[in-house]
Design an enzyme around this catalytic site. Structure first.
Site, PDB file in Angstrom:
ATOM      1  N   ASP A 166       0.861  -1.176   0.000  1.00 44.68           N
ATOM      2  CA  ASP A 166       0.000   0.000   0.000  1.00 44.68           C
ATOM      3  C   ASP A 166       0.899   1.228   0.000  1.00 44.68           C
ATOM      4  O   ASP A 166       1.672   1.438   0.933  1.00 44.68           O
ATOM      5  CB  ASP A 166      -0.903   0.007   1.235  1.00 44.68           C
ATOM      6  CG  ASP A 166      -1.808   1.229   1.280  1.00 44.68           C
ATOM      7  OD1 ASP A 166      -2.556   1.426   0.310  1.00 44.68           O
ATOM      8  OD2 ASP A 166      -1.762   1.984   2.274  1.00 44.68           O
ATOM      9  N   GLU A 208      -2.040  -0.884  -5.793  1.00 42.48           N
ATOM     10  CA  GLU A 208      -3.319  -0.387  -6.282  1.00 42.48           C
ATOM     11  C   GLU A 208      -3.134   0.311  -7.629  1.00 42.48           C
ATOM     12  O   GLU A 208      -2.114   0.960  -7.859  1.00 42.48           O
ATOM     13  CB  GLU A 208      -3.921   0.596  -5.282  1.00 42.48           C
ATOM     14  CG  GLU A 208      -4.341  -0.046  -3.970  1.00 42.48           C
ATOM     15  CD  GLU A 208      -4.802   0.990  -2.962  1.00 42.48           C
ATOM     16  OE1 GLU A 208      -5.843   0.765  -2.327  1.00 42.48           O
ATOM     17  OE2 GLU A 208      -4.105   2.015  -2.808  1.00 42.48           O
ATOM     18  N   ASP A 214      -2.820   1.021   7.000  1.00 38.79           N
ATOM     19  CA  ASP A 214      -2.058   0.842   5.761  1.00 38.79           C
ATOM     20  C   ASP A 214      -1.639  -0.620   5.578  1.00 38.79           C
ATOM     21  O   ASP A 214      -1.646  -1.134   4.462  1.00 38.79           O
ATOM     22  CB  ASP A 214      -0.820   1.737   5.763  1.00 38.79           C
ATOM     23  CG  ASP A 214      -1.181   3.218   5.705  1.00 38.79           C
ATOM     24  OD1 ASP A 214      -2.322   3.540   5.321  1.00 38.79           O
ATOM     25  OD2 ASP A 214      -0.324   4.056   6.045  1.00 38.79           O
TER      26      ASP A 214
END
Length: 198
Positions: free
Chosen positions: A12, A97, A174
């Protein structure tokens, strides 16, 4: 392609932490951009208010500003290269992501836009992309809001850094997001086996 469970990691990326890993490891972001931007803005303000354009002093401060930009960019790039090299050397596959950074930085929250630019997230992901054997990008939908243990969705503010769920999970948000990112990456490969996350 067959993936080993110990060769894949969910990451992340963010403003405060440049990378939170699904293993629980957190890599804090350096503040080079923020630090040097403050000095650059202050120098620009002094130059524009106190110096006549074209004067020796004006030119001297303009040269100083250019040097500060250079130092800032070199330090930032060096840090991002080191972190991306470390991760790519440890893991064959990295899942991140699929962020639309242009859209994210185009909103109305000025401080968030500035922080996104200063964090150099886009540059970091591009470094991972060409250094990693296999970079998987997944849909970021609910990765930071979903409990990685039971799947419950939590409507939590960005300022809340710990996700606490009714199922008993208490985890850095996170790291929780990184585990969810890893899960989406594994699902995209249709891996039907148990993966040890820790």
């Amino acid at each position: 392609i067959e993936l080993r469970s110990d060769s894949i990691i969910g990451v992340d990326v963010g403003i405060k932490n440049i990378a939170a890993l699904s293993t629980g490891e957190i890599i804090e972001n350096k503040t080079y951009m923020k630090y040097y931007n403050k000095i650059i803005d202050s120098t620009k303000s002094y130059r524009d208010k106190r110096c006549k354009k074209g004067s020796r002093k004006y030119k001297s401060l303009s040269n100083k500003i250019r040097r500060l930009y250079g130092v800032r960019d070199r330090k930032t790039t060096d840090f991002l290269h080191k972190v991306s090299k470390n991760l790519s050397s440890r893991f064959d596959t990295i899942v991140v992501e699929d962020l639309n950074l242009k859209k994210m930085s185009g909103g109305k929250i000025t401080s968030l836009n500035k922080n996104l630019r200063e964090s150099s997230i886009g540059k970091f992901i591009s470094f991972l992309e060409y250094k990693t054997n296999n970079l998987i990008k997944v849909n970021p939908y609910n990765t930071s809001k979903m409990c990685s243990n039971c799947g419950k969705i939590h409507d939590i503010n960005l300022s809340v850094r710990t996700l606490i769920c009714d199922c008993g999970l208490k985890m850095d948000r996170d790291v929780n997001a990184a585990i969810n990112i890893l899960g989406k990456g594994l699902a995209s490969w249709n891996l039907n086996k148990t993966v040890s996350l820790f």
